[in-house]
Design a protein around this motif. Structure first.
Motif, PDB file in Angstrom:
ATOM      1  N   GLY A 112     -24.470  -2.562  -7.927  1.00  0.00           N
ATOM      2  CA  GLY A 112     -24.975  -1.853  -9.104  1.00  0.00           C
ATOM      3  C   GLY A 112     -26.462  -1.563  -9.093  1.00  0.00           C
ATOM      4  O   GLY A 112     -26.840  -1.505  -8.006  1.00  0.00           O
ATOM      5  N   GLU A 113     -27.118  -1.668 -10.127  1.00  0.00           N
ATOM      6  CA  GLU A 113     -28.382  -1.362 -10.174  1.00  0.00           C
ATOM      7  C   GLU A 113     -29.233  -2.429  -9.353  1.00  0.00           C
ATOM      8  O   GLU A 113     -30.481  -2.223  -9.051  1.00  0.00           O
ATOM      9  N   SER A 114     -28.727  -3.554  -9.137  1.00  0.00           N
ATOM     10  CA  SER A 114     -29.584  -4.746  -8.301  1.00  0.00           C
ATOM     11  C   SER A 114     -29.437  -4.427  -7.129  1.00  0.00           C
ATOM     12  O   SER A 114     -30.068  -5.237  -6.194  1.00  0.00           O
ATOM     13  N   CYS A 115     -28.691  -3.434  -6.513  1.00  0.00           N
ATOM     14  CA  CYS A 115     -28.742  -3.270  -5.056  1.00  0.00           C
ATOM     15  C   CYS A 115     -30.178  -2.736  -4.558  1.00  0.00           C
ATOM     16  O   CYS A 115     -30.981  -2.076  -4.965  1.00  0.00           O
ATOM     17  N   LYS A 116     -30.393  -3.317  -3.333  1.00  0.00           N
ATOM     18  CA  LYS A 116     -31.543  -3.121  -2.668  1.00  0.00           C
ATOM     19  C   LYS A 116     -31.783  -1.786  -1.986  1.00  0.00           C
ATOM     20  O   LYS A 116     -32.752  -1.297  -1.571  1.00  0.00           O
ATOM     21  N   TYR A 117     -30.652  -0.936  -1.914  1.00  0.00           N
ATOM     22  CA  TYR A 117     -30.676   0.250  -1.244  1.00  0.00           C
ATOM     23  C   TYR A 117     -30.587   1.215  -2.307  1.00  0.00           C
ATOM     24  O   TYR A 117     -30.019   1.104  -3.498  1.00  0.00           O
ATOM     25  N   LEU A 118     -30.749   2.445  -1.867  1.00  0.00           N
ATOM     26  CA  LEU A 118     -30.576   3.724  -2.926  1.00  0.00           C
ATOM     27  C   LEU A 118     -29.188   4.017  -3.447  1.00  0.00           C
ATOM     28  O   LEU A 118     -28.317   4.117  -2.722  1.00  0.00           O
ATOM     29  N   HIS A 119     -29.122   4.157  -4.642  1.00  0.00           N
ATOM     30  CA  HIS A 119     -27.874   4.982  -5.380  1.00  0.00           C
ATOM     31  C   HIS A 119     -28.345   6.226  -5.911  1.00  0.00           C
ATOM     32  O   HIS A 119     -28.191   6.274  -6.994  1.00  0.00           O
ATOM     33  N   SER A 120     -28.856   7.002  -5.036  1.00  0.00           N
ATOM     34  CA  SER A 120     -29.127   8.499  -5.274  1.00  0.00           C
ATOM     35  C   SER A 120     -29.055   9.322  -4.163  1.00  0.00           C
ATOM     36  O   SER A 120     -29.448   8.968  -2.937  1.00  0.00           O
ATOM     37  N   ASN A 366     -30.950  12.988  11.058  1.00  0.00           N
ATOM     38  CA  ASN A 366     -30.867  11.770  10.473  1.00  0.00           C
ATOM     39  C   ASN A 366     -30.176  11.883   9.080  1.00  0.00           C
ATOM     40  O   ASN A 366     -30.244  10.873   8.535  1.00  0.00           O
ATOM     41  N   ASN A 367     -29.600  12.989   8.808  1.00  0.00           N
ATOM     42  CA  ASN A 367     -28.875  12.813   7.650  1.00  0.00           C
ATOM     43  C   ASN A 367     -29.818  13.148   6.265  1.00  0.00           C
ATOM     44  O   ASN A 367     -29.457  12.540   5.172  1.00  0.00           O
ATOM     45  N   THR A 368     -31.128  13.745   6.723  1.00  0.00           N
ATOM     46  CA  THR A 368     -31.770  13.890   5.472  1.00  0.00           C
ATOM     47  C   THR A 368     -32.584  15.128   5.560  1.00  0.00           C
ATOM     48  O   THR A 368     -32.506  15.885   6.655  1.00  0.00           O
ATOM     49  N   VAL A 369     -32.789  15.550   4.165  1.00  0.00           N
ATOM     50  CA  VAL A 369     -33.740  16.864   4.204  1.00  0.00           C
ATOM     51  C   VAL A 369     -34.875  16.366   3.441  1.00  0.00           C
ATOM     52  O   VAL A 369     -35.120  15.970   2.445  1.00  0.00           O
ATOM     53  N   ARG A 380     -42.728  15.684  -0.930  1.00  0.00           N
ATOM     54  CA  ARG A 380     -42.463  15.742  -2.267  1.00  0.00           C
ATOM     55  C   ARG A 380     -41.295  14.974  -2.679  1.00  0.00           C
ATOM     56  O   ARG A 380     -41.077  14.679  -3.666  1.00  0.00           O
ATOM     57  N   GLY A 381     -40.350  14.750  -1.594  1.00  0.00           N
ATOM     58  CA  GLY A 381     -39.068  14.214  -1.757  1.00  0.00           C
ATOM     59  C   GLY A 381     -38.300  14.134  -0.791  1.00  0.00           C
ATOM     60  O   GLY A 381     -38.501  14.707   0.581  1.00  0.00           O
ATOM     61  N   LYS A 382     -36.975  13.554  -0.777  1.00  0.00           N
ATOM     62  CA  LYS A 382     -36.108  13.733   0.359  1.00  0.00           C
ATOM     63  C   LYS A 382     -34.626  13.529  -0.365  1.00  0.00           C
ATOM     64  O   LYS A 382     -34.386  12.997  -1.201  1.00  0.00           O
ATOM     65  N   ILE A 383     -33.822  14.375   0.364  1.00  0.00           N
ATOM     66  CA  ILE A 383     -32.509  14.399   0.217  1.00  0.00           C
ATOM     67  C   ILE A 383     -31.563  13.784   1.110  1.00  0.00           C
ATOM     68  O   ILE A 383     -31.756  13.956   2.288  1.00  0.00           O
ATOM     69  N   PHE A 384     -30.632  12.938   0.733  1.00  0.00           N
ATOM     70  CA  PHE A 384     -29.882  12.302   1.645  1.00  0.00           C
ATOM     71  C   PHE A 384     -28.395  12.531   1.636  1.00  0.00           C
ATOM     72  O   PHE A 384     -28.108  13.249   0.671  1.00  0.00           O
ATOM     73  N   THR A 385     -27.851  12.885   2.723  1.00  0.00           N
ATOM     74  CA  THR A 385     -26.660  13.477   2.505  1.00  0.00           C
ATOM     75  C   THR A 385     -25.625  12.450   3.603  1.00  0.00           C
ATOM     76  O   THR A 385     -26.131  11.653   4.303  1.00  0.00           O
ATOM     77  N   LYS A 386     -24.115  12.780   3.603  1.00  0.00           N
ATOM     78  CA  LYS A 386     -23.345  11.873   4.286  1.00  0.00           C
ATOM     79  C   LYS A 386     -23.650  12.035   5.878  1.00  0.00           C
ATOM     80  O   LYS A 386     -23.341  11.403   6.729  1.00  0.00           O
TER      81      LYS A 386
END
Length: 428
Positions: A112-120, A366-369, A380-386
């Motif tokens: 859940g929220e305690s995961c050290k990896y991104l949930h977004s 590498n599956n990012t924008v 400014r930011g980064k988008i992650f994709t499958k």
């Protein structure tokens, strides 16, 4: 070409005015490598980078005619341009340790929220995910939103073109082509789709359909300029057609030869056609004479994407770089700045944020924008994709679209959302 020497020479000419000498406090969080505020009220780096002043304040609406993302001028005024790259690396928003949680992607992370990896699906401020369009089964290769329309078209290697309703986000129709879609663009009422050995044409107002013959192999790139349609082919040629209103047909004009590998990217600007190829070069074509004016040889791998912004040409390659080209006094283009990525670059797209600031969307394999400010390339930011994003398109009112290799199309918008200025796709 003396690339390094050219960089330093033109870099100095593009450098903005010196700082005004005001004392500014350096951001403590930036010094610790963890500032995530934009805009940050404190200084990131010293001395401060010059003010950006190379872009029109107009918003992009997906057309090169109504924004700063337009063709390079042959003899730009260097003195008014901003410094490319800013303070190199100082304004990075995203830390390299950030990683998308694979279990969250699969819907089964127990931390859940305690995961050290991104949930977004993204990090960064000022933009958000509006909705997801599910339906394609393979890589999305084209996204088109006709001007003034509330319908979105997407094409894929699953051999289909899908039509979506912007109000509900529902798929209204599926066109089965029986072959891979290599690319897609919209111009006026016309929808052009590149497929092996043909360019399929639909009139979105009358539902009329045409097939343009001539290409050999897959059509990877399409562009419209000077009332002509251009198609980049697998064999390396560029075919051109012109519309005949009397017969309501597209008539062949010529074939542009010179590339020794497949032509995979196009952009039109300042009465020029710029073509990127697997032969690692970019060719510059005069749209009046259809003659090649220059061959750009700065990349060491396939040129996947080309983009015009203000008086600059930007090019992206699998050699892990984005190069910025500018016209010298002689009219020839030379490299003025090189931005390096950790992975190959697949697609470039330009737009403005909600404040009218120019933003570069840069998709990597590498599956990012990455979302960068121009001209500083501050992130400014980064988008992650499958899987990797091969298609990006800009819509009105701050909308933009990404299509990845799983077939998923995501709809994003810059905040604050202007409900009256753009169609809501799947929104309430």
């Amino acid at each position: 070409m003396d690339v390094d020497g050219g960089n330093k020479r033109v870099f100095q000419r593009l450098r903005g005015p010196p700082p005004d000498g005001r004392q500014q406090k350096v951001c403590f969080h930036w010094q610790a490598g963890r500032c995530n505020r934009y805009p940050c009220p404190f200084l990131h780096g010293e001395p401060p980078p010059p003010n950006a002043n190379g872009m029109s304040s107009k918003r992009s609406h997906g057309s090169s005619d109504d924004s700063g993302f337009s063709g390079p001028r042959r003899n730009p005024n260097f003195s008014g341009s901003s410094t490319w790259g800013g303070v190199h690396g100082a304004n990075k928003l995203i830390r390299k340790t950030e990683k998308l949680c694979n279990y969250w992607v699969q819907g089964k992370c127990s931390y859940g929220e305690s995961c050290k990896y991104l949930h977004s699906w993204s990090v960064g401020d000022g933009f958000s995910l509006l909705t997801q369009l599910e339906g394609h089964q393979k890589v999305v290769t084209g996204i088109s939103l006709p001007s003034g329309s509330d319908k979105l078209y997407t094409g894929s290697k699953d051999e289909t073109v899908r039509l979506w309703d912007c109000q509900s986000g529902q798929c209204l129709a599926v066109i089965n082509l029986g072959c891979d879609v290599g690319c897609m663009i919209v111009e006026g009422p016309w929808l052009f789709v590149g497929v092996p050995n043909f360019v399929k044409v639909w009139n979105t107002q009358t539902s009329g359909e045409l097939s343009l013959t001539g290409p050999a192999g897959q059509v990877y790139a399409l562009a419209v300029g000077n009332n002509m349609l251009f198609a980049g082919t697998q064999e390396g040629s560029i075919l051109a057609w012109k519309f005949n209103a009397a017969t309501n047909t597209f008539e062949p004009v010529t074939s542009l030869l010179g590339h020794s590998g497949p032509v995979v990217s196009f952009v039109v600007g300042a009465n020029r056609l710029y073509s990127g190829s697997m032969d690692k070069t970019i060719r510059v074509w005069n749209l009046e004479t259809l003659q090649c004016l220059q061959t750009l040889t700065g990349h060491t791998a396939v040129v996947m994407s080309v983009l015009c912004w203000d008086q600059f040409l930007l090019s992206a390659s699998l050699d892990k770089s984005v190069k910025v080209w500018v016209a010298t006094e002689s009219g020839n283009l030379e490299v003025t700045y090189t931005h390096n990525e950790e992975d190959g670059v697949l697609k470039l797209c330009g737009m403005h944020d909600s404040q009218g600031k120019p933003i570069l969307l840069c998709s990597c394999n590498n599956n990012t924008v990455h979302l960068y400010d121009l001209p500083s390339f501050a992130e400014r930011g980064k988008i992650f994709t499958k899987q990797e994003v091969r298609a990006i398109e800009v819509g009105p009112g701050g909308l933009f679209f990404t299509g990845d290799a799983t077939g998923q199309v995501k709809v994003w918008n810059w905040l604050p959302e202007a409900a009256s200025s753009h169609p809501k796709i799947g929104g309430s």
